[in-house]
Scaffold this motif. Structure first.
Motif, PDB file in Angstrom:
ATOM      1  N   THR A  37       0.820  -1.209   0.000  1.00 49.45           N
ATOM      2  CA  THR A  37       0.000   0.000   0.000  1.00 49.45           C
ATOM      3  C   THR A  37       0.856   1.263   0.000  1.00 49.45           C
ATOM      4  OG1 THR A  37      -0.131   0.091   2.403  1.00 49.45           O
ATOM      5  CG2 THR A  37      -1.852  -1.132   1.261  1.00 49.45           C
ATOM      6  N   LYS A  38       0.244   2.326  -0.508  1.00 47.37           N
ATOM      7  CA  LYS A  38       0.885   3.641  -0.504  1.00 47.37           C
ATOM      8  C   LYS A  38      -0.238   4.673  -0.475  1.00 47.37           C
ATOM      9  CE  LYS A  38       4.358   6.347  -2.916  1.00 47.37           C
ATOM     10  NZ  LYS A  38       5.375   6.318  -3.964  1.00 47.37           N
ATOM     11  N   THR A  39      -0.059   5.729   0.288  1.00 46.22           N
ATOM     12  CA  THR A  39      -1.014   6.828   0.332  1.00 46.22           C
ATOM     13  C   THR A  39      -0.320   8.095  -0.129  1.00 46.22           C
ATOM     14  OG1 THR A  39      -2.104   5.816   2.226  1.00 46.22           O
ATOM     15  CG2 THR A  39      -2.620   8.111   1.779  1.00 46.22           C
ATOM     16  N   ILE A  40      -0.986   8.805  -1.034  1.00 47.21           N
ATOM     17  CA  ILE A  40      -0.443  10.078  -1.534  1.00 47.21           C
ATOM     18  C   ILE A  40      -1.417  11.182  -1.139  1.00 47.21           C
ATOM     19  CG2 ILE A  40       0.175  11.387  -3.582  1.00 47.21           C
ATOM     20  CD1 ILE A  40       0.916   8.694  -4.890  1.00 47.21           C
ATOM     21  N   GLN A  41      -0.915  12.180  -0.436  1.00 46.07           N
ATOM     22  CA  GLN A  41      -1.734  13.285   0.054  1.00 46.07           C
ATOM     23  C   GLN A  41      -1.236  14.577  -0.580  1.00 46.07           C
ATOM     24  OE1 GLN A  41      -4.245  12.836   2.596  1.00 46.07           O
ATOM     25  NE2 GLN A  41      -4.863  14.884   2.000  1.00 46.07           N
ATOM     26  N   LEU A  42      -1.924  15.047  -1.634  1.00 47.05           N
ATOM     27  CA  LEU A  42      -1.501  16.266  -2.314  1.00 47.05           C
ATOM     28  C   LEU A  42      -2.584  17.341  -2.346  1.00 47.05           C
ATOM     29  CD1 LEU A  42       0.422  14.750  -5.354  1.00 47.05           C
ATOM     30  CD2 LEU A  42       1.374  15.769  -3.290  1.00 47.05           C
ATOM     31  N   SER A  43      -3.721  17.066  -1.710  1.00 46.03           N
ATOM     32  CA  SER A  43      -4.828  18.012  -1.723  1.00 46.03           C
ATOM     33  C   SER A  43      -5.662  17.809  -0.470  1.00 46.03           C
ATOM     34  CB  SER A  43      -5.695  17.780  -2.971  1.00 46.03           C
ATOM     35  OG  SER A  43      -6.829  18.616  -2.953  1.00 46.03           O
ATOM     36  N   ASN A  44      -6.431  18.832  -0.106  1.00 48.56           N
ATOM     37  CA  ASN A  44      -7.396  18.701   0.975  1.00 48.56           C
ATOM     38  C   ASN A  44      -8.794  18.424   0.433  1.00 48.56           C
ATOM     39  OD1 ASN A  44      -5.510  19.192   3.013  1.00 48.56           O
ATOM     40  ND2 ASN A  44      -5.698  21.388   2.731  1.00 48.56           N
ATOM     41  N   ASN A  45      -8.913  18.313  -0.899  1.00 51.15           N
ATOM     42  CA  ASN A  45     -10.191  18.061  -1.556  1.00 51.15           C
ATOM     43  C   ASN A  45     -10.261  16.609  -2.009  1.00 51.15           C
ATOM     44  OD1 ASN A  45     -11.578  20.810  -1.905  1.00 51.15           O
ATOM     45  ND2 ASN A  45      -9.448  21.190  -2.450  1.00 51.15           N
ATOM     46  N   PRO A  46     -11.447  16.002  -1.969  1.00 47.83           N
ATOM     47  CA  PRO A  46     -11.579  14.605  -2.359  1.00 47.83           C
ATOM     48  C   PRO A  46     -11.235  14.370  -3.832  1.00 47.83           C
ATOM     49  CG  PRO A  46     -13.535  15.342  -1.190  1.00 47.83           C
ATOM     50  CD  PRO A  46     -12.701  16.556  -1.464  1.00 47.83           C
ATOM     51  N   PRO A  47     -10.463  13.328  -4.120  1.00 45.68           N
ATOM     52  CA  PRO A  47     -10.237  12.946  -5.513  1.00 45.68           C
ATOM     53  C   PRO A  47     -11.496  12.275  -6.046  1.00 45.68           C
ATOM     54  CG  PRO A  47      -9.077  11.450  -4.048  1.00 45.68           C
ATOM     55  CD  PRO A  47      -9.712  12.505  -3.194  1.00 45.68           C
ATOM     56  N   ILE A  48     -11.901  12.628  -7.263  1.00 47.34           N
ATOM     57  CA  ILE A  48     -13.134  12.111  -7.846  1.00 47.34           C
ATOM     58  C   ILE A  48     -12.849  11.047  -8.899  1.00 47.34           C
ATOM     59  CG2 ILE A  48     -15.212  12.742  -9.154  1.00 47.34           C
ATOM     60  CD1 ILE A  48     -15.125  13.840  -6.265  1.00 47.34           C
ATOM     61  N   GLU A  49     -11.833  11.246  -9.704  1.00 47.22           N
ATOM     62  CA  GLU A  49     -11.540  10.337 -10.809  1.00 47.22           C
ATOM     63  C   GLU A  49     -10.035  10.276 -11.026  1.00 47.22           C
ATOM     64  OE1 GLU A  49     -12.631   7.551 -13.288  1.00 47.22           O
ATOM     65  OE2 GLU A  49     -14.199   8.756 -12.379  1.00 47.22           O
ATOM     66  N   ALA A  50      -9.560   9.149 -11.551  1.00 42.59           N
ATOM     67  CA  ALA A  50      -8.123   8.983 -11.791  1.00 42.59           C
ATOM     68  C   ALA A  50      -7.894   8.100 -13.011  1.00 42.59           C
ATOM     69  CB  ALA A  50      -7.443   8.379 -10.571  1.00 42.59           C
ATOM     70  N   ALA A  51      -6.760   8.316 -13.676  1.00 43.39           N
ATOM     71  CA  ALA A  51      -6.377   7.491 -14.831  1.00 43.39           C
ATOM     72  C   ALA A  51      -4.857   7.372 -14.863  1.00 43.39           C
ATOM     73  CB  ALA A  51      -6.877   8.112 -16.133  1.00 43.39           C
ATOM     74  N   PHE A  52      -4.377   6.154 -15.112  1.00 41.46           N
ATOM     75  CA  PHE A  52      -2.938   5.929 -15.232  1.00 41.46           C
ATOM     76  C   PHE A  52      -2.449   6.361 -16.595  1.00 41.46           C
ATOM     77  CE2 PHE A  52      -4.031   2.903 -11.897  1.00 41.46           C
ATOM     78  CZ  PHE A  52      -3.033   3.144 -10.983  1.00 41.46           C
ATOM     79  N   LEU A  53      -1.251   6.967 -16.645  1.00 45.64           N
ATOM     80  CA  LEU A  53      -0.597   7.228 -17.912  1.00 45.64           C
ATOM     81  C   LEU A  53       0.051   5.935 -18.379  1.00 45.64           C
ATOM     82  CD1 LEU A  53      -0.978  10.071 -16.590  1.00 45.64           C
ATOM     83  CD2 LEU A  53       1.004  10.772 -17.926  1.00 45.64           C
ATOM     84  N   SER A  54       0.282   5.817 -19.673  1.00 48.01           N
ATOM     85  CA  SER A  54       0.800   4.559 -20.220  1.00 48.01           C
ATOM     86  C   SER A  54       2.222   4.253 -19.792  1.00 48.01           C
ATOM     87  CB  SER A  54       0.705   4.562 -21.745  1.00 48.01           C
ATOM     88  OG  SER A  54       1.551   5.548 -22.289  1.00 48.01           O
ATOM     89  N   THR A  55       2.906   5.216 -19.197  1.00 49.23           N
ATOM     90  CA  THR A  55       4.257   4.970 -18.687  1.00 49.23           C
ATOM     91  C   THR A  55       4.237   4.071 -17.458  1.00 49.23           C
ATOM     92  OG1 THR A  55       4.160   6.887 -17.234  1.00 49.23           O
ATOM     93  CG2 THR A  55       5.089   7.236 -19.443  1.00 49.23           C
ATOM     94  N   ASN A  56       3.049   3.916 -16.857  1.00 52.37           N
ATOM     95  CA  ASN A  56       2.881   3.151 -15.623  1.00 52.37           C
ATOM     96  C   ASN A  56       3.587   3.791 -14.437  1.00 52.37           C
ATOM     97  OD1 ASN A  56       1.500   1.266 -17.167  1.00 52.37           O
ATOM     98  ND2 ASN A  56       3.342   0.053 -17.488  1.00 52.37           N
ATOM     99  N   ARG A  57       4.065   5.006 -14.596  1.00 51.63           N
ATOM    100  CA  ARG A  57       4.786   5.681 -13.522  1.00 51.63           C
ATOM    101  C   ARG A  57       4.080   6.936 -13.029  1.00 51.63           C
ATOM    102  NH1 ARG A  57      10.161   4.809 -16.811  1.00 51.63           N
ATOM    103  NH2 ARG A  57      10.630   2.714 -16.112  1.00 51.63           N
ATOM    104  N   HIS A  58       3.002   7.295 -13.713  1.00 57.34           N
ATOM    105  CA  HIS A  58       2.273   8.519 -13.368  1.00 57.34           C
ATOM    106  C   HIS A  58       0.780   8.253 -13.347  1.00 57.34           C
ATOM    107  CE1 HIS A  58       6.148  10.050 -14.811  1.00 57.34           C
ATOM    108  NE2 HIS A  58       5.926  11.035 -13.944  1.00 57.34           N
ATOM    109  N   LEU A  59       0.086   9.040 -12.526  1.00 52.70           N
ATOM    110  CA  LEU A  59      -1.356   8.939 -12.371  1.00 52.70           C
ATOM    111  C   LEU A  59      -1.943  10.337 -12.488  1.00 52.70           C
ATOM    112  CD1 LEU A  59      -3.764   7.075 -11.424  1.00 52.70           C
ATOM    113  CD2 LEU A  59      -3.232   7.866  -9.101  1.00 52.70           C
TER     114      LEU A  59
END
Length: 104
Positions: A37-59
């Protein structure tokens, strides 16, 4: 995640990953079946949607406040941040990573 929203995605065919967005703005990631597991905290607002980039290293993550961030999964830092001023309801990434689309 209590009070959060479940975001589901996978990193191509390399590593299946389950994502969950928390109401405090965190993005939780679980590698399946290893359950690392890993948790990333970069905002105080809820994340609604996410998509991986094809590099597999970025979201790419869209937040309730209209912010879209591209996150380096290794460092946990945002490499790009754009404020659209409208809640993000969908997000997509082109196969060549040259375009990130966000809907509101």
């Amino acid at each position: 995640v209590r009070g959060g929203r479940c975001l589901v995605g996978d990193v191509a065919s390399v590593v299946p990953i389950l994502l969950a967005g928390a109401v405090d703005g965190g993005v939780w990631m679980w590698k399946v079946p290893a359950f690392e597991t890993k948790t990333i905290q970069l905002s105080n607002n809820p994340p609604i949607e996410a998509a991986f980039l094809s590099t597999n290293r970025h979201l790419a993550v869209g937040y309730q406040d209209g912010t879209v961030k591209v996150i380096d999964l290794k460092s946990g830092e945002a490499t790009v941040s754009v404020d659209t001023k409208q809640e993000i309801t969908s997000i997509g990434v082109s196969h060549d990573n040259n375009l990130i689309m966000a809907g509101s």
